[in-house]
Scaffold this active site. Structure first.
Site, PDB file in Angstrom:
ATOM      1  N   HIS A 186       8.294  -4.269 -19.460  1.00 19.38           N
ATOM      2  CA  HIS A 186       7.332  -3.621 -20.348  1.00 19.38           C
ATOM      3  C   HIS A 186       5.959  -3.545 -19.712  1.00 19.38           C
ATOM      4  O   HIS A 186       5.272  -2.534 -19.780  1.00 19.38           O
ATOM      5  CB  HIS A 186       7.216  -4.406 -21.664  1.00 19.38           C
ATOM      6  CG  HIS A 186       8.311  -4.095 -22.604  1.00 19.38           C
ATOM      7  ND1 HIS A 186       8.999  -5.060 -23.292  1.00 19.38           N
ATOM      8  CD2 HIS A 186       8.853  -2.923 -22.954  1.00 19.38           C
ATOM      9  CE1 HIS A 186       9.916  -4.482 -24.038  1.00 19.38           C
ATOM     10  NE2 HIS A 186       9.847  -3.189 -23.855  1.00 19.38           N
ATOM     11  N   GLU A 427      22.273   6.314  12.652  1.00 15.39           N
ATOM     12  CA  GLU A 427      21.407   5.162  12.880  1.00 15.39           C
ATOM     13  C   GLU A 427      21.903   4.286  14.022  1.00 15.39           C
ATOM     14  O   GLU A 427      21.350   3.218  14.292  1.00 15.39           O
ATOM     15  CB  GLU A 427      21.218   4.356  11.587  1.00 15.39           C
ATOM     16  CG  GLU A 427      22.500   4.012  10.863  1.00 15.39           C
ATOM     17  CD  GLU A 427      22.281   3.438   9.474  1.00 15.39           C
ATOM     18  OE1 GLU A 427      21.162   3.040   9.136  1.00 15.39           O
ATOM     19  OE2 GLU A 427      23.272   3.387   8.721  1.00 15.39           O
ATOM     20  N   ASP A 451      17.057   1.721  11.538  1.00 20.54           N
ATOM     21  CA  ASP A 451      18.075   1.110  12.392  1.00 20.54           C
ATOM     22  C   ASP A 451      18.189   1.824  13.732  1.00 20.54           C
ATOM     23  O   ASP A 451      18.438   1.181  14.755  1.00 20.54           O
ATOM     24  CB  ASP A 451      19.436   1.105  11.681  1.00 20.54           C
ATOM     25  CG  ASP A 451      19.545  -0.053  10.711  1.00 20.54           C
ATOM     26  OD1 ASP A 451      19.136  -1.166  11.087  1.00 20.54           O
ATOM     27  OD2 ASP A 451      20.005   0.162   9.579  1.00 20.54           O
ATOM     28  N   CYS A 498      15.775   9.622   6.504  1.00 19.44           N
ATOM     29  CA  CYS A 498      15.503   8.790   5.335  1.00 19.44           C
ATOM     30  C   CYS A 498      14.945   7.422   5.725  1.00 19.44           C
ATOM     31  O   CYS A 498      14.679   6.592   4.864  1.00 19.44           O
ATOM     32  CB  CYS A 498      16.741   8.634   4.463  1.00 19.44           C
ATOM     33  SG  CYS A 498      18.097   7.811   5.296  1.00 19.44           S
TER      34      CYS A 498
HETATM   35  C1  PEP Z   1      17.501   3.190   8.101  1.00 20.74           C
HETATM   36  O1  PEP Z   1      18.139   2.430   8.824  1.00 20.74           O
HETATM   37  O2  PEP Z   1      16.581   3.933   8.496  1.00 20.74           O
HETATM   38  C2  PEP Z   1      17.807   3.255   6.665  1.00 20.74           C
HETATM   39  C3  PEP Z   1      17.247   4.151   5.882  1.00 20.74           C
HETATM   40  O3  PEP Z   1      18.658   2.301   6.187  1.00 20.74           O
HETATM   41  P1  PEP Z   1      18.217   0.801   5.812  1.00 20.74           P
HETATM   42  O4  PEP Z   1      16.723   0.723   5.965  1.00 20.74           O
HETATM   43  O5  PEP Z   1      18.687   0.596   4.424  1.00 20.74           O
HETATM   44  O6  PEP Z   1      18.962   0.033   6.819  1.00 20.74           O
HETATM   45 MG    MG Z   2      19.960   1.534   8.100  1.00 21.12          MG
END
Ligand code: PEP
Ligand code: MG
Length: 569
Positions: A186, A427, A451, A498
């Site tokens: 909340h 990765e 990674d 990402c």
């Molecule tokens: C990454 O490795 O860039 C990724 C997005 O995965 P995580 O950070 O969850 O390992």
């Molecule tokens: Mg990763």
């Protein structure tokens, strides 16, 4: 001191006031007079209703309908006929009013706490809130609702209930710090609704903070600075003003589609770890979810989340955005599940992690895929993404499991989303180098730079000592990424990023110039990147990336970006 999770971003300065609730001691006396106890109980409920009605009236100035509804729910619970009749029964059986009310409401609290659905579990806190108020009246120590403030204040509390936050005077309340609660507590929701900086989950804050002392609440970095000197105050004041100006200026981009000046679209998505994070994403105008890390759903439980529990969680995310990229479990490395027998490994980041593990734990993997397909019913653009693929065979095996799950569902006549896009994280360097063949087998790639950097440079992403090797600006990494993008495009496979580098303004522009198809990032990076892209043409971005790709190290990449942008923006 570094003490909490940022639930509502900002900077605030004020004296700390601790809102503490005294522990109530329930009287043990025998019930001598049933009628009198019932009358006392009725009186306590009436007083509590009066309190809440007054609070509600005060709240109307600050809160929207959603928050007013919480107060209405409290008023309803207070007057709930079932609670009243069960309390009367216990009074008839010899308990005093406070004992009776506590016993009855405890049963309801336990019942809500045991529920699977997060929403209902959270309602236990609402009953606790009204229970405390009524018991305080019964015991004769009614709550002090109004905190009389006359200077800028940071409110610190173990937890803040809706009625606590409602009675505060917002001319003076500048920030919240609570010991418990997550980003959907909340306190967090209210703080965001009010635009007040807040830290939650600040363990032991009450014992560490000195009431009456002035602190800077840095709800950007999750820090508190005690008795700041003039220079610190001045620098934070400047930061706060800048933040406000930035926020106001960027708002106009919130509902826009991300495009370069000459109209090339580049969707900007958000990374989330749970459906609860959607509330944090919304104000930043994400165009979709580019990475839903599902492992947190599994890590936050004592046992494996059931199929239904998973369906519920995934559905919440699918319902919120048209485009959602869900990553299957990335367990292993530094993320473990207490209920899974994971052998101890000397190098867990090079061990049985992510897809490697789920291919071994086939039932667990199948259940997750099943939940995703069932939960994705009716959602047009769901993407399932496999993490940590190194070899084509691993991808083939994952697709085989997915096909098996689909045929199980077909046989069971269970409706599910048949139109699902399949992708992988890039990765691991082997996958990056083999991108062309992998691209021929999937609909999309998402580059996990966090990674990919660690494995390309053999530098632990958490180890500061090798931080000089962990450089998202390094030209070699950027060339590897360019290879991945070009290889994917040969097969019309879309490529996103990402990892954290996608949310870096400069690198986002470089990636845009390299031809990336989407970027997914922490939500607060979205609007600044959308704005910058709107000021540049694709051709300019391409020239920027060409210059960068000709560099030799991270320093020259940074210099090149800085010099190029200085001539452009
Ligand atoms: C990454 O490795 O860039 C990724 C997005 O995965 P995580 O950070 O969850 O390992
Ligand atoms: Mg990763």
């Amino acid at each position: 001191m570094n003490i909490g999770t940022v639930a509502s971003k900002g900077i605030a300065v004020g004296k700390v006031v601790v809102l503490d609730r005294p522990t109530l001691t329930i009287p043990k006396h025998e019930n001598q007079d049933v009628a009198l106890e019932k009358e006392t109980f009725k009186e306590a409920i009436t007083r509590s209703v009066e309190n809440l009605t007054a609070i509600k009236a005060k709240m109307a100035d600050h809160f929207d309908d959603e928050h007013m509804a919480i107060m209405d729910a409290h008023l309803q619970m207070l007057q709930d006929p079932e609670i009243r009749s069960q309390t009367h029964d216990l009074i008839d059986q010899g308990k005093n009013a406070a004992q009776a009310y506590e016993t009855v409401t405890n049963t309801f609290i336990a019942m809500f706490e045991a529920m699977e659905d997060d929403y209902f579990r959270a309602r236990a806190a609402d009953i606790q809130d009204i229970q405390y108020r009524v018991l305080a009246h019964l015991i004769g120590t009614p709550l002090k609702d109004a905190t009389l403030l006359d200077e800028d204040t940071l409110i610190a509390a173990h937890d803040l209930t809706p009625s606590d936050t409602a009675t505060l005077d917002y001319r003076f309340v500048k920030g919240f710090i609570t010991e418990v609660g997550g980003v959907t507590s909340h306190t967090a929701i209210m703080a965001r609704a009010l635009g007040i900086p807040a830290l939650v989950g600040a363990k032991e804050a009450l014992s560490k903070l000195n009431p009456g002392e002035v602190y800077v609440l840095d709800a950007l970095e999750g820090k508190l600075i005690a008795s700041p000197d003039e220079a610190t105050l001045a620098s934070y004041k400047e930061k706060a003003e800048q933040l406000l100006r930035e926020k106001q200026r960027l708002q106009k981009f919130k509902d826009q589609v991300t495009k370069t000046r000459d109209g090339h679209a580049l969707p900007l998505f958000a990374n989330i770890g749970s459906p609860d994070d959607l509330a944090l994403v919304e104000p930043h105008g994400a165009e979709g979810i580019g990475l839903y890390r599902t492992e947190f759903l599994f890590m936050n439980e004592k046992t494996m989340p059931s199929l239904q529990k998973q369906i519920d969680a995934y559905q919440k995310v699918f319902e919120a955005y048209d485009t959602v990229i869900v990553r299957t479990l990335d367990i292993g490395g530094d993320k473990n599940l207490p209920y899974l027998q994971q052998a101890k490994e000397d190098n867990p980041f090079l061990g049985l992690r992510a897809l490697r593990l789920t291919l071994k734990e086939r039932e667990l993997f199948k259940t997750q895929l099943k939940a995703l397909l069932i939960g994705g019913k009716g959602s047009p653009h769901i993407h399932i993404m496999f993490p940590m693929v190194a070899l084509e065979q691993e991808l083939d095996a994952a697709i085989e499991v997915l096909e098996e799950v689909k045929s199980d569902l077909d046989q069971a006549n269970e409706p599910y989303q048949k139109n699902v896009k399949i992708g992988i994280m890039i990765e691991i360097p082997a996958a990056a180098l083999n991108a062309e063949r992998l691209a021929s087998k999937v609909d999309f790639f998402s580059i996990g730079s966090n990674d990919l950097i660690q494995y390309t440079y053999a530098a632990d992403r958490m180890n500061e000592a090798v931080g000089y090797l962990y450089q998202p600006f390094d030209a070699t990494l950027l060339r590897l990424i360019k290879h991945v993008i070009d290889s994917a495009h040969k097969h019309n496979t879309e490529v996103g990023v990402c990892g954290e580098m996608g949310g870096d303004l400069w690198l986002a522009l470089v990636l845009a110039g390299m031809g990336i198809d989407e970027l997914s990032m922490q939500p607060s990076s979205i609007l600044p990147i959308r704005e910058a892209l709107s000021k540049l043409d694709l051709k300019q971005l391409q020239e920027l990336s060409e210059r960068v790709l000709a560099c030799h190290d991270s320093d020259s990449v940074k210099r090149t970006i800085q010099e190029t942008l200085a001539t452009l923006i």
